[in-house]
Design an enzyme around this catalytic site. Structure first.
Site, PDB file in Angstrom:
ATOM      1  N   ASP A  20     -75.492  12.641  76.790  1.00  0.00           N
ATOM      2  CA  ASP A  20     -74.645  12.242  77.913  1.00  0.00           C
ATOM      3  C   ASP A  20     -73.828  11.000  77.560  1.00  0.00           C
ATOM      4  O   ASP A  20     -73.189  10.401  78.410  1.00  0.00           O
ATOM      5  CB  ASP A  20     -75.494  11.967  79.168  1.00  0.00           C
ATOM      6  CG  ASP A  20     -76.530  10.865  78.940  1.00  0.00           C
ATOM      7  OD1 ASP A  20     -76.950  10.657  77.793  1.00  0.00           O
ATOM      8  OD2 ASP A  20     -76.907  10.209  79.926  1.00  0.00           O
ATOM      9  N   HIS A  25     -70.567   6.035  77.038  1.00  0.00           N
ATOM     10  CA  HIS A  25     -69.953   5.164  76.017  1.00  0.00           C
ATOM     11  C   HIS A  25     -68.588   5.632  75.543  1.00  0.00           C
ATOM     12  O   HIS A  25     -67.910   4.906  74.823  1.00  0.00           O
ATOM     13  CB  HIS A  25     -70.861   5.075  74.769  1.00  0.00           C
ATOM     14  CG  HIS A  25     -72.271   4.699  75.055  1.00  0.00           C
ATOM     15  ND1 HIS A  25     -73.327   5.176  74.329  1.00  0.00           N
ATOM     16  CD2 HIS A  25     -72.811   3.891  76.003  1.00  0.00           C
ATOM     17  CE1 HIS A  25     -74.468   4.678  74.813  1.00  0.00           C
ATOM     18  NE2 HIS A  25     -74.170   3.920  75.832  1.00  0.00           N
ATOM     19  N   TRP A 138     -84.063   7.448  84.417  1.00  0.00           N
ATOM     20  CA  TRP A 138     -83.671   6.494  83.373  1.00  0.00           C
ATOM     21  C   TRP A 138     -83.834   5.132  84.052  1.00  0.00           C
ATOM     22  O   TRP A 138     -83.054   4.810  84.959  1.00  0.00           O
ATOM     23  CB  TRP A 138     -82.212   6.655  83.005  1.00  0.00           C
ATOM     24  CG  TRP A 138     -81.767   7.667  82.021  1.00  0.00           C
ATOM     25  CD1 TRP A 138     -80.947   7.423  80.951  1.00  0.00           C
ATOM     26  CD2 TRP A 138     -82.011   9.093  81.996  1.00  0.00           C
ATOM     27  NE1 TRP A 138     -80.699   8.597  80.268  1.00  0.00           N
ATOM     28  CE2 TRP A 138     -81.341   9.628  80.889  1.00  0.00           C
ATOM     29  CE3 TRP A 138     -82.748   9.960  82.796  1.00  0.00           C
ATOM     30  CZ2 TRP A 138     -81.377  10.973  80.561  1.00  0.00           C
ATOM     31  CZ3 TRP A 138     -82.783  11.311  82.479  1.00  0.00           C
ATOM     32  CH2 TRP A 138     -82.111  11.798  81.378  1.00  0.00           C
ATOM     33  N   TYR A 140     -83.417   1.482  83.760  1.00  0.00           N
ATOM     34  CA  TYR A 140     -82.821   0.453  82.913  1.00  0.00           C
ATOM     35  C   TYR A 140     -82.603  -0.843  83.694  1.00  0.00           C
ATOM     36  O   TYR A 140     -81.773  -0.870  84.606  1.00  0.00           O
ATOM     37  CB  TYR A 140     -81.493   0.964  82.336  1.00  0.00           C
ATOM     38  CG  TYR A 140     -81.635   2.085  81.303  1.00  0.00           C
ATOM     39  CD1 TYR A 140     -82.859   2.366  80.704  1.00  0.00           C
ATOM     40  CD2 TYR A 140     -80.529   2.833  80.916  1.00  0.00           C
ATOM     41  CE1 TYR A 140     -82.972   3.374  79.752  1.00  0.00           C
ATOM     42  CE2 TYR A 140     -80.642   3.848  79.963  1.00  0.00           C
ATOM     43  CZ  TYR A 140     -81.865   4.106  79.389  1.00  0.00           C
ATOM     44  OH  TYR A 140     -81.979   5.100  78.440  1.00  0.00           O
ATOM     45  N   ARG A 142     -80.848  -4.021  84.435  1.00  0.00           N
ATOM     46  CA  ARG A 142     -79.487  -4.462  84.068  1.00  0.00           C
ATOM     47  C   ARG A 142     -78.892  -5.335  85.162  1.00  0.00           C
ATOM     48  O   ARG A 142     -79.250  -5.202  86.324  1.00  0.00           O
ATOM     49  CB  ARG A 142     -78.533  -3.271  83.911  1.00  0.00           C
ATOM     50  CG  ARG A 142     -78.804  -2.315  82.785  1.00  0.00           C
ATOM     51  CD  ARG A 142     -78.196  -2.770  81.465  1.00  0.00           C
ATOM     52  NE  ARG A 142     -78.820  -2.059  80.357  1.00  0.00           N
ATOM     53  CZ  ARG A 142     -78.415  -0.869  79.888  1.00  0.00           C
ATOM     54  NH1 ARG A 142     -77.357  -0.290  80.398  1.00  0.00           N
ATOM     55  NH2 ARG A 142     -79.056  -0.305  78.889  1.00  0.00           N
ATOM     56  N   LYS A 171     -87.632   7.277  81.527  1.00  0.00           N
ATOM     57  CA  LYS A 171     -87.093   7.054  80.197  1.00  0.00           C
ATOM     58  C   LYS A 171     -86.736   5.586  80.146  1.00  0.00           C
ATOM     59  O   LYS A 171     -85.953   5.107  80.982  1.00  0.00           O
ATOM     60  CB  LYS A 171     -85.856   7.934  80.056  1.00  0.00           C
ATOM     61  CG  LYS A 171     -85.111   7.744  78.780  1.00  0.00           C
ATOM     62  CD  LYS A 171     -83.973   8.729  78.679  1.00  0.00           C
ATOM     63  CE  LYS A 171     -83.188   8.433  77.434  1.00  0.00           C
ATOM     64  NZ  LYS A 171     -82.028   9.242  77.263  1.00  0.00           N
ATOM     65  N   LYS A 173     -86.303   1.798  77.549  1.00  0.00           N
ATOM     66  CA  LYS A 173     -86.126   1.260  76.199  1.00  0.00           C
ATOM     67  C   LYS A 173     -87.477   0.730  75.710  1.00  0.00           C
ATOM     68  O   LYS A 173     -88.302   0.277  76.512  1.00  0.00           O
ATOM     69  CB  LYS A 173     -85.119   0.101  76.221  1.00  0.00           C
ATOM     70  CG  LYS A 173     -83.804   0.445  76.899  1.00  0.00           C
ATOM     71  CD  LYS A 173     -82.743   0.916  75.933  1.00  0.00           C
ATOM     72  CE  LYS A 173     -81.544   1.414  76.717  1.00  0.00           C
ATOM     73  NZ  LYS A 173     -80.433   1.848  75.989  1.00  0.00           N
ATOM     74  N   GLY A 197     -83.796   6.159  72.380  1.00  0.00           N
ATOM     75  CA  GLY A 197     -83.590   5.753  70.986  1.00  0.00           C
ATOM     76  C   GLY A 197     -82.722   4.515  70.817  1.00  0.00           C
ATOM     77  O   GLY A 197     -83.008   3.645  70.010  1.00  0.00           O
ATOM     78  N   GLY A 224     -80.959  10.317  71.397  1.00  0.00           N
ATOM     79  CA  GLY A 224     -79.653  10.919  71.120  1.00  0.00           C
ATOM     80  C   GLY A 224     -79.107  10.494  69.775  1.00  0.00           C
ATOM     81  O   GLY A 224     -79.279  11.161  68.745  1.00  0.00           O
ATOM     82  N   ARG A 225     -78.492   9.293  69.778  1.00  0.00           N
ATOM     83  CA  ARG A 225     -77.724   8.863  68.600  1.00  0.00           C
ATOM     84  C   ARG A 225     -78.519   8.848  67.303  1.00  0.00           C
ATOM     85  O   ARG A 225     -77.989   9.193  66.252  1.00  0.00           O
ATOM     86  CB  ARG A 225     -77.132   7.465  68.867  1.00  0.00           C
ATOM     87  CG  ARG A 225     -75.999   7.500  69.860  1.00  0.00           C
ATOM     88  CD  ARG A 225     -75.661   6.128  70.383  1.00  0.00           C
ATOM     89  NE  ARG A 225     -76.624   5.680  71.376  1.00  0.00           N
ATOM     90  CZ  ARG A 225     -76.576   4.514  72.000  1.00  0.00           C
ATOM     91  NH1 ARG A 225     -75.618   3.657  71.707  1.00  0.00           N
ATOM     92  NH2 ARG A 225     -77.495   4.189  72.899  1.00  0.00           N
TER      93      ARG A 225
HETATM   94  P1  FBP Z   1     -79.695   7.197  72.829  1.00  0.00           P
HETATM   95  O1  FBP Z   1     -80.983   7.648  72.189  1.00  0.00           O
HETATM   96  O2  FBP Z   1     -78.498   7.653  72.078  1.00  0.00           O
HETATM   97  O3  FBP Z   1     -79.723   5.703  73.099  1.00  0.00           O
HETATM   98  O4  FBP Z   1     -79.620   7.927  74.251  1.00  0.00           O
HETATM   99  C1  FBP Z   1     -80.409   7.500  75.303  1.00  0.00           C
HETATM  100  C2  FBP Z   1     -79.570   7.138  76.511  1.00  0.00           C
HETATM  101  O5  FBP Z   1     -80.404   6.817  77.611  1.00  0.00           O
HETATM  102  C3  FBP Z   1     -78.593   8.211  76.926  1.00  0.00           C
HETATM  103  O6  FBP Z   1     -79.177   9.182  77.738  1.00  0.00           O
HETATM  104  C4  FBP Z   1     -77.529   7.394  77.595  1.00  0.00           C
HETATM  105  O7  FBP Z   1     -76.278   7.961  77.478  1.00  0.00           O
HETATM  106  C5  FBP Z   1     -77.539   6.127  76.839  1.00  0.00           C
HETATM  107  O8  FBP Z   1     -78.796   5.995  76.227  1.00  0.00           O
HETATM  108  C6  FBP Z   1     -77.277   4.921  77.705  1.00  0.00           C
HETATM  109  O9  FBP Z   1     -77.246   3.816  76.886  1.00  0.00           O
HETATM  110  P2  FBP Z   1     -76.912   2.355  77.377  1.00  0.00           P
HETATM  111  O10 FBP Z   1     -76.850   2.342  78.888  1.00  0.00           O
HETATM  112  O11 FBP Z   1     -78.016   1.515  76.838  1.00  0.00           O
HETATM  113  O12 FBP Z   1     -75.608   2.000  76.749  1.00  0.00           O
END
Ligand code: FBP
Length: 258
Positions: A20, A25, A138, A140, A142, A171, A173, A197, A224-225
Site C-alpha cells: 500500500d 509514500h 496498523w 503507529y 505519530r 501491525k 514497528k 519491515g 513490504g519494501r
Molecule cells: P514496509 O514493510 O514497506 O515498511 O510496509 C509496512 C507499512 O506499514 C505499509 O503497510 C505502509 O504503507 C507503510 O509501512 C507505512 O510506512 P510509514 O507510515 O512508516 O511511512
C-alpha cells in the site's frame, strides 16, 4: 465471537506482504519492476504468503486470488505535514465484494486526530466482526505529542490500545530490542502482533529483526519494501519464513540468500 482467520494465521503465525506504499509514500519506493502490482502479486502467489495487503484501486484492477486479500480501508499521503490523519477510502462491504479475507486500518495514536480514527475504526471493527472477518490495525504512534515513536512505553501503550479497541491483529514497528518488545507483545494480550519491515535494511538487519521479533513473542511480520525491493524477493521470502515458521536462526536463514 469466533473470528475466521483462515490462511491469514497458520499455527499462530503469519507472513503478510504489504503493498500500500504507493499511496503512503508515492512511487519513490518503486523501481521499474516493483512499480507494477502484477509483479508483487506474483511474489505473493509464488511465496505462498498468508496474505497480501492492497488498497482498493489496486485490488480492483489487479487482484486475482494470488493470496488471501487484506484490504486496507484507509490511507493518507506523506505530502501533508503536521499531525497525521488517515481517512477511510473503502468500506467493509466493498472489501468483501473484492474478495477480502481481512481488513486493515491505520490509527495514528497520539495524533490530535486520533479520536476520528478511533471512531471510524470502531464502526469498521463492528461490521467486520459481524462477518467474522479479522481486523488488522496498523498502530503507529505519530504526531507532535510523540517524542519517540519506538520507545518501550509508547509502543506498549499503542499495542495495548489495539487490544482494548478490538483489533485481532496489530501491525507495529519493532522497538529495536528483545527486552522491550517482549513487554510490548505482552501488552497486546490475545491480540496478535505483526512487525512492519520499514525502509530497506541490510539482509542481515531485516533477518535479525524478524528473529528478534519472534523471540519476543510476535506472531510474524507484515512486510513490504524489505521483500520487494530486495533483488530476489522469493529468496528473501524463504529466509523470513524459515525464521518465522521454522524457528531458524539468522545465520541459517542468511545461507538462503547466498
Ligand atoms: P514496509 O514493510 O514497506 O515498511 O510496509 C509496512 C507499512 O506499514 C505499509 O503497510 C505502509 O504503507 C507503510 O509501512 C507505512 O510506512 P510509514 O507510515 O512508516 O511511512
Amino acid at each position: 465471537m469466533k473470528i475466521k482467520f483462515g490462511r491469514i494465521i497458520k499455527k499462530g503465525k503469519s507472513l503478510l506482504l504489504a503493498y500500500d506504499q504507493g499511496l503512503e509514500h508515492g512511487p519513490a519506493d518503486f523501481n521499474d519492476k516493483n512499480i507494477d502490482p502484477a509483479y508483487i502479486l506474483e511474489i505473493a502467489k509464488k511465496g505462498k504468503y498468508n496474505g497480501v495487503i492492497l488498497q482498493k484501486g489496486v485490488a480492483e484492477k489487479y487482484y486475482n486470488n494470488e493470496a488471501p486479500l487484506i484490504l486496507k480501508l484507509n490511507g493518507k499521503t506523506n505530502l501533508i505535514k503536521g499531525d497525521p490523519v488517515s481517512t477511510q477510502l473503502c468500506s467493509v462491504k466493498e472489501a468483501i465484494k473484492l474478495g477480502a479475507k481481512a481488513v486493515g486500518y491505520t490509527i495514528y495514536v497520539g495524533s490530535k486526530h486520533e479520536a476520528k480514527m478511533f471512531r471510524d475504526f470502531s464502526k469498521i471493527q463492528k461490521e467486520a466482526h459481524n462477518h467474522k472477518m479479522p481486523v488488522i490495525a496498523w498502530m503507529y504512534p505519530r504526531g507532535k505529542a510523540i517524542k519517540n515513536e519506538k520507545s518501550k512505553r509508547v509502543l506498549a501503550y499503542t499495542a495495548r490500545i489495539g487490544l482494548e479497541i478490538g483489533a485481532d491483529i496489530i501491525k507495529i514497528k519493532y522497538s529495536g530490542n528483545v527486552e522491550s518488545f517482549k513487554w510490548i507483545v505482552k501488552s497486546a494480550g490475545k491480540t496478535k502482533v505483526l512487525v512492519a519491515g520499514g525502509p530497506k535494511l541490510s539482509k542481515r538487519g531485516i533477518l535479525k529483526e524478524a528473529y528478534d521479533a519472534m523471540k519476543s513473542g510476535a506472531s510474524g511480520m507484515a512486510i513490504g519494501r524489505n521483500v520487494w525491493q530486495y533483488k530476489e524477493p522469493l529468496k528473501m521470502t524463504k529466509a523470513l519464513k524459515e525464521i518465522i515458521f521454522n524457528n531458524k536462526k539468522v545465520e541459517a536463514a542468511l545461507k538462503i540468500l547466498k
